[in-house]
Design an enzyme around this catalytic site. Structure first.
Site, mmCIF file in Angstrom:
data_model
loop_
_atom_site.group_PDB
_atom_site.id
_atom_site.type_symbol
_atom_site.label_atom_id
_atom_site.label_comp_id
_atom_site.label_asym_id
_atom_site.label_seq_id
_atom_site.Cartn_x
_atom_site.Cartn_y
_atom_site.Cartn_z
ATOM 1 N N ARG A 44 0.826 -1.215 0.000
ATOM 2 C CA ARG A 44 0.000 0.000 0.000
ATOM 3 C C ARG A 44 0.855 1.259 0.000
ATOM 4 N NH1 ARG A 44 -2.172 -3.589 3.240
ATOM 5 N NH2 ARG A 44 -1.177 -2.580 5.016
ATOM 6 N N GLU A 49 6.981 -10.436 15.632
ATOM 7 C CA GLU A 49 6.585 -10.967 16.930
ATOM 8 C C GLU A 49 6.986 -12.441 17.021
ATOM 9 O OE1 GLU A 49 2.758 -9.480 18.741
ATOM 10 O OE2 GLU A 49 2.354 -11.551 18.675
HETATM 11 P P1 AMP Z 1 5.066 -2.327 11.287
HETATM 12 O O1 AMP Z 1 4.555 -3.010 12.513
HETATM 13 O O2 AMP Z 1 5.145 -0.822 11.469
HETATM 14 O O3 AMP Z 1 6.350 -2.906 10.812
HETATM 15 O O4 AMP Z 1 3.979 -2.584 10.156
HETATM 16 C C1 AMP Z 1 4.128 -3.616 9.236
HETATM 17 C C2 AMP Z 1 3.363 -3.355 7.958
HETATM 18 O O5 AMP Z 1 2.005 -3.691 8.160
HETATM 19 C C3 AMP Z 1 3.404 -1.929 7.445
HETATM 20 O O6 AMP Z 1 3.551 -1.946 6.033
HETATM 21 C C4 AMP Z 1 2.059 -1.362 7.833
HETATM 22 O O7 AMP Z 1 1.585 -0.514 6.807
HETATM 23 C C5 AMP Z 1 1.172 -2.590 7.982
HETATM 24 N N1 AMP Z 1 0.290 -2.509 9.156
HETATM 25 C C6 AMP Z 1 0.621 -2.855 10.413
HETATM 26 N N2 AMP Z 1 -0.401 -2.694 11.264
HETATM 27 C C7 AMP Z 1 -1.423 -2.214 10.507
HETATM 28 C C8 AMP Z 1 -2.776 -1.828 10.810
HETATM 29 N N3 AMP Z 1 -3.276 -1.885 12.050
HETATM 30 N N4 AMP Z 1 -3.551 -1.387 9.790
HETATM 31 C C9 AMP Z 1 -3.052 -1.318 8.526
HETATM 32 N N5 AMP Z 1 -1.799 -1.676 8.189
HETATM 33 C C10 AMP Z 1 -0.983 -2.107 9.164
#
Ligand code: AMP
Length: 175
Positions: free
Chosen positions: A63, A100
């Site tokens: 995205r 995780e």
């Molecule tokens: P991160 O935990 O920041 O490494 O997030 C991992 C990926 O998953 C990133 O590309 C975020 O855009 C997506 N992502 C994580 N949590 C969400 C959420 N609650 N809603 C939408 N996208 C998420």
């Protein structure tokens, strides 16, 4: 009058328990489908970085590609995809990072970024910040400079911003 942040807070769809129980998924498709709002978000993301000289926008799969490409166009920068393992066809450089449970890997084409280039990292959502942190580390491993990190949505409680301390981090709305 409502600020853009207020409207985004209302328009971004929260999908509970997607893709797994306990996750509150922030679905930006409800924003993307609205012509005027799609453009307003693009303009606001651009305004946050328009004063910087940026050679490449590195956008995170998948995205992040949407507004990453718009940002590159507006900034007059090149567009580079940071993808999951095995998706890019040519020679890549990669960075592994902890999840995780287990690990994941982010890859960039080896010839996509030159040493000394100024890079803006972009994704739609910053959650824990692990993906962005790994992408920043990968860009720096390639000898480029990370000017900062741009997100549409920030999940404040997860404190992803703390993993990017020392970098300028922007978002349009915090949940
Ligand atoms: P991160 O935990 O920041 O490494 O997030 C991992 C990926 O998953 C990133 O590309 C975020 O855009 C997506 N992502 C994580 N949590 C969400 C959420 N609650 N809603 C939408 N996208 C998420």
């Amino acid at each position: 009058m409502h600020t853009l942040a207020e409207r985004l807070r209302r328009e971004i769809r929260n999908v509970p328990d997607f893709p797994k129980p306990g996750i509150q998924f922030k679905d930006i498709t409800t924003v993307l489908k609205q012509g005027p709002l799609f453009r307003e978000v693009a303009d606001a993301l651009y305004a946050q970085w328009s004063a910087e000289r940026i050679d490449k926008v590195v956008a995170i799969e998948s995205r992040g590609f949407i507004y990453g490409a718009v940002l590159a166009y507006r900034l007059g920068a090149g567009f580079v995809m940071a993808r999951k393992r095995g998706k890019l066809p040519a020679q890549t450089v990669s960075m592994e990072y902890a999840l995780e449970y287990g690990t994941d890997t982010v890859e960039i084409h080896a010839d996509a970024i030159q040493p000394g280039e100024r890079v803006l990292v972009h994704d739609d959502v910053i959650a824990t910040g692990g993906t962005a942190q790994a992408t920043v580390a990968l860009v720096e491993k390639m000898g480029a400079t990370v000017v900062g990190c741009s997100f549409l949505v920030e999940l404040g409680e997860l404190r992803g911003r703390d993993r990017l301390s020392g970098y300028r981090v922007t978002s349009l709305v915090t949940f």
